[in-house]
Design a protein around this motif. Structure first.
Motif, PDB file in Angstrom:
ATOM      1  N   HIS A  30     -10.247 -15.253   9.704  1.00  0.00           N
ATOM      2  CA  HIS A  30      -9.614 -15.695  10.955  1.00  0.00           C
ATOM      3  C   HIS A  30      -8.140 -16.079  10.770  1.00  0.00           C
ATOM      4  O   HIS A  30      -7.470 -16.419  11.741  1.00  0.00           O
ATOM      5  N   LEU A  31      -7.634 -16.012   9.520  1.00  0.00           N
ATOM      6  CA  LEU A  31      -6.242 -16.369   9.265  1.00  0.00           C
ATOM      7  C   LEU A  31      -5.465 -15.167   8.737  1.00  0.00           C
ATOM      8  O   LEU A  31      -6.014 -14.348   7.993  1.00  0.00           O
ATOM      9  N   PRO A  32      -4.173 -15.049   9.110  1.00  0.00           N
ATOM     10  CA  PRO A  32      -3.369 -13.935   8.597  1.00  0.00           C
ATOM     11  C   PRO A  32      -3.265 -13.976   7.070  1.00  0.00           C
ATOM     12  O   PRO A  32      -3.089 -15.036   6.481  1.00  0.00           O
ATOM     13  N   ASN A  33      -3.421 -12.815   6.458  1.00  0.00           N
ATOM     14  CA  ASN A  33      -3.276 -12.667   5.013  1.00  0.00           C
ATOM     15  C   ASN A  33      -1.893 -12.064   4.760  1.00  0.00           C
ATOM     16  O   ASN A  33      -1.688 -10.865   4.915  1.00  0.00           O
ATOM     17  N   ASP A  34      -0.926 -12.925   4.414  1.00  0.00           N
ATOM     18  CA  ASP A  34       0.473 -12.515   4.340  1.00  0.00           C
ATOM     19  C   ASP A  34       0.813 -11.917   2.979  1.00  0.00           C
ATOM     20  O   ASP A  34       0.387 -12.417   1.936  1.00  0.00           O
ATOM     21  N   MET A  35       1.644 -10.857   3.005  1.00  0.00           N
ATOM     22  CA  MET A  35       2.111 -10.206   1.783  1.00  0.00           C
ATOM     23  C   MET A  35       3.623  -9.985   1.909  1.00  0.00           C
ATOM     24  O   MET A  35       4.056  -9.026   2.545  1.00  0.00           O
ATOM     25  N   PRO A  36       4.439 -10.875   1.337  1.00  0.00           N
ATOM     26  CA  PRO A  36       5.890 -10.721   1.433  1.00  0.00           C
ATOM     27  C   PRO A  36       6.418  -9.688   0.439  1.00  0.00           C
ATOM     28  O   PRO A  36       5.893  -9.552  -0.672  1.00  0.00           O
ATOM     29  N   PHE A  37       7.445  -8.957   0.845  1.00  0.00           N
ATOM     30  CA  PHE A  37       8.090  -7.977  -0.028  1.00  0.00           C
ATOM     31  C   PHE A  37       9.607  -8.156   0.082  1.00  0.00           C
ATOM     32  O   PHE A  37      10.136  -8.408   1.168  1.00  0.00           O
ATOM     33  N   PHE A  38      10.279  -7.981  -1.061  1.00  0.00           N
ATOM     34  CA  PHE A  38      11.724  -8.192  -1.118  1.00  0.00           C
ATOM     35  C   PHE A  38      12.420  -6.996  -1.767  1.00  0.00           C
ATOM     36  O   PHE A  38      11.775  -6.148  -2.392  1.00  0.00           O
ATOM     37  N   ALA A  39      13.725  -6.947  -1.613  1.00  0.00           N
ATOM     38  CA  ALA A  39      14.525  -5.839  -2.129  1.00  0.00           C
ATOM     39  C   ALA A  39      14.304  -5.658  -3.623  1.00  0.00           C
ATOM     40  O   ALA A  39      14.427  -6.601  -4.406  1.00  0.00           O
ATOM     41  N   ASP A  40      13.970  -4.410  -4.018  1.00  0.00           N
ATOM     42  CA  ASP A  40      13.825  -4.112  -5.441  1.00  0.00           C
ATOM     43  C   ASP A  40      14.544  -2.826  -5.855  1.00  0.00           C
ATOM     44  O   ASP A  40      14.477  -2.407  -7.003  1.00  0.00           O
ATOM     45  N   GLY A  41      15.223  -2.178  -4.893  1.00  0.00           N
ATOM     46  CA  GLY A  41      15.998  -0.982  -5.218  1.00  0.00           C
ATOM     47  C   GLY A  41      15.209   0.303  -5.207  1.00  0.00           C
ATOM     48  O   GLY A  41      15.767   1.369  -5.468  1.00  0.00           O
ATOM     49  N   CYS A  42      13.906   0.244  -4.904  1.00  0.00           N
ATOM     50  CA  CYS A  42      13.056   1.433  -4.971  1.00  0.00           C
ATOM     51  C   CYS A  42      12.353   1.701  -3.647  1.00  0.00           C
ATOM     52  O   CYS A  42      11.827   0.773  -3.028  1.00  0.00           O
ATOM     53  N   PRO A  43      12.287   2.964  -3.236  1.00  0.00           N
ATOM     54  CA  PRO A  43      11.390   3.344  -2.149  1.00  0.00           C
ATOM     55  C   PRO A  43       9.991   3.513  -2.729  1.00  0.00           C
ATOM     56  O   PRO A  43       9.778   3.323  -3.931  1.00  0.00           O
ATOM     57  N   GLY A  44       9.016   3.862  -1.892  1.00  0.00           N
ATOM     58  CA  GLY A  44       7.688   4.034  -2.441  1.00  0.00           C
ATOM     59  C   GLY A  44       6.676   4.541  -1.436  1.00  0.00           C
ATOM     60  O   GLY A  44       6.950   4.681  -0.240  1.00  0.00           O
ATOM     61  N   ILE A  45       5.473   4.799  -1.943  1.00  0.00           N
ATOM     62  CA  ILE A  45       4.323   5.161  -1.125  1.00  0.00           C
ATOM     63  C   ILE A  45       3.287   4.070  -1.311  1.00  0.00           C
ATOM     64  O   ILE A  45       2.978   3.676  -2.440  1.00  0.00           O
ATOM     65  N   MET A  46       2.733   3.579  -0.200  1.00  0.00           N
ATOM     66  CA  MET A  46       1.735   2.523  -0.276  1.00  0.00           C
ATOM     67  C   MET A  46       0.493   2.923   0.512  1.00  0.00           C
ATOM     68  O   MET A  46       0.597   3.459   1.612  1.00  0.00           O
ATOM     69  N   TYR A  47      -0.653   2.660  -0.101  1.00  0.00           N
ATOM     70  CA  TYR A  47      -1.929   2.798   0.591  1.00  0.00           C
ATOM     71  C   TYR A  47      -2.591   1.432   0.599  1.00  0.00           C
ATOM     72  O   TYR A  47      -2.735   0.787  -0.448  1.00  0.00           O
ATOM     73  N   MET A  48      -2.974   0.965   1.779  1.00  0.00           N
ATOM     74  CA  MET A  48      -3.590  -0.345   1.924  1.00  0.00           C
ATOM     75  C   MET A  48      -4.925  -0.188   2.650  1.00  0.00           C
ATOM     76  O   MET A  48      -4.995   0.446   3.705  1.00  0.00           O
ATOM     77  N   GLU A  49      -5.960  -0.763   2.065  1.00  0.00           N
ATOM     78  CA  GLU A  49      -7.284  -0.714   2.669  1.00  0.00           C
ATOM     79  C   GLU A  49      -7.682  -2.114   3.089  1.00  0.00           C
ATOM     80  O   GLU A  49      -7.661  -3.045   2.281  1.00  0.00           O
ATOM     81  N   SER A  50      -8.027  -2.262   4.361  1.00  0.00           N
ATOM     82  CA  SER A  50      -8.405  -3.563   4.886  1.00  0.00           C
ATOM     83  C   SER A  50      -9.439  -3.370   5.978  1.00  0.00           C
ATOM     84  O   SER A  50      -9.495  -2.314   6.625  1.00  0.00           O
ATOM     85  N   GLY A  51     -10.246  -4.404   6.190  1.00  0.00           N
ATOM     86  CA  GLY A  51     -11.229  -4.335   7.260  1.00  0.00           C
ATOM     87  C   GLY A  51     -10.630  -4.585   8.625  1.00  0.00           C
ATOM     88  O   GLY A  51     -11.315  -4.453   9.646  1.00  0.00           O
ATOM     89  N   ALA A  52      -9.345  -4.948   8.656  1.00  0.00           N
ATOM     90  CA  ALA A  52      -8.654  -5.228   9.917  1.00  0.00           C
ATOM     91  C   ALA A  52      -7.370  -4.413   9.988  1.00  0.00           C
ATOM     92  O   ALA A  52      -6.962  -3.781   9.014  1.00  0.00           O
ATOM     93  N   ASP A  53      -6.732  -4.424  11.159  1.00  0.00           N
ATOM     94  CA  ASP A  53      -5.451  -3.733  11.308  1.00  0.00           C
ATOM     95  C   ASP A  53      -4.406  -4.376  10.395  1.00  0.00           C
ATOM     96  O   ASP A  53      -4.468  -5.567  10.082  1.00  0.00           O
ATOM     97  N   ILE A  54      -3.429  -3.560   9.984  1.00  0.00           N
ATOM     98  CA  ILE A  54      -2.348  -4.015   9.115  1.00  0.00           C
ATOM     99  C   ILE A  54      -1.055  -3.954   9.915  1.00  0.00           C
ATOM    100  O   ILE A  54      -0.776  -2.956  10.595  1.00  0.00           O
ATOM    101  N   PHE A  55      -0.241  -5.013   9.825  1.00  0.00           N
ATOM    102  CA  PHE A  55       0.980  -5.101  10.629  1.00  0.00           C
ATOM    103  C   PHE A  55       2.199  -5.388   9.764  1.00  0.00           C
ATOM    104  O   PHE A  55       2.121  -6.104   8.761  1.00  0.00           O
ATOM    105  N   LEU A  56       3.313  -4.824  10.169  1.00  0.00           N
ATOM    106  CA  LEU A  56       4.632  -5.203   9.675  1.00  0.00           C
ATOM    107  C   LEU A  56       5.355  -5.814  10.859  1.00  0.00           C
ATOM    108  O   LEU A  56       5.706  -5.110  11.807  1.00  0.00           O
TER     109      LEU A  56
END
Length: 264
Positions: A30-56
């Motif tokens: 029932h609470l947001p599961n936060d994942m902060p990301f910061f500048a690292d100089g690299c682009p990338g490909i991410m796959y995220m699996e969750s039982g709920a919708d994922i938001f930016l």
């Protein structure tokens, strides 16, 4: 973050992929599961699996997406448990491998299925059906390998040299020296950086310096913040703190307090 793991990069992908990481993070449903990301100089490909919708922010994300240079601090969130795998690409790869100007993806991401690669939907389906991180790594590795074989990939050797030198120097290298080494004009240097890396050479150098300072902060290899500032070429502690706030949204002290609670 929990269960943070790093994986060996297949030899055939080493010219394109800098590192591969996976992580798991859990929280109350029932609470947001936060994942902060910061500048690292690299682009990338991410796959995220969750039982709920994922938001930016308020934007709903696809489970599989390509992202560009991250300048502003961002926060991805979902609810409950999330499993993710990230292929961190070298800073110069986006244009050559995906046919997209890197500056179009600055502080942005795109659903991989919206790109002109017919196999992308099949890749997502295979990832969703995979039952282990190793299997997901194999699926994404195979996808990237097939991309490299679609056409002859030509990467700008001068940009590879420039980004590598800046990274190794932790951003502390005169750009004029770099331009002289690779024999390009200032205008050409700026244009190529924005097209292939997504940002200016000066900003990339600042991110390299910030990342070096961030690593020292997290390693606890210092007595006081002034040590980090001077070790990484900042004029003084205030300059370091301002830069740190710019890229993370937090002071170093506040960041450390949150980091020890939310990350491994």
């Amino acid at each position: 973050m929990q269960n943070l793991n790093e994986y060996t990069i297949p030899e055939t992908l080493q010219p394109y992929v800098k590192s591969v990481l996976s992580f798991q993070k859990s929280g109350p449903d029932h609470l947001p599961n936060d994942m902060p990301f910061f500048a690292d100089g690299c682009p990338g490909i991410m796959y995220m699996e969750s039982g709920a919708d994922i938001f930016l922010n308020r934007k709903k994300l696809s489970a599989l997406f390509l992202y560009g240079q991250t300048i502003k601090p961002i926060n991805i969130y979902t609810f409950g448990e999330v499993n993710a795998i990230i292929f961190f690409l070298y800073p110069h790869v986006i244009r050559s491998l995906f046919g997209i100007r890197a500056d179009e993806l600055r502080d942005n991401c795109v659903d991989l299925e919206l790109l002109p690669f017919p196999e992308a939907k099949h890749v997502r389906e295979r990832l969703s059906a995979s039952t282990s991180t190793e299997a997901r790594k194999a699926v994404l590795s195979d996808f990237l390998l097939r991309l490299t074989k679609r056409k002859k990939i030509v990467m700008d050797r001068k940009l590879i040299y420039a980004t590598s030198r800046l990274t190794l120097a932790k951003g502390d290298l005169p750009l004029k020296t770099l331009r002289t080494d690779i024999q390009v004009s200032e205008r050409t240097f700026e244009r190529k950086f924005r097209e292939h890396v997504g940002i200016s050479p000066r900003l990339y150098a600042r991110i390299c310096r910030f990342q070096s300072a961030m690593m020292q902060l997290q390693s606890d290899n210092y007595s006081k913040l002034t040590d980090i500032a001077y070790d990484n070429g900042y004029a003084d502690q205030s300059h370091f703190i301002r830069t740190f706030q710019e890229f993370t949204g937090h002071t170093p002290s506040d960041f450390l307090n949150g980091f020890t609670q939310d990350n491994p």
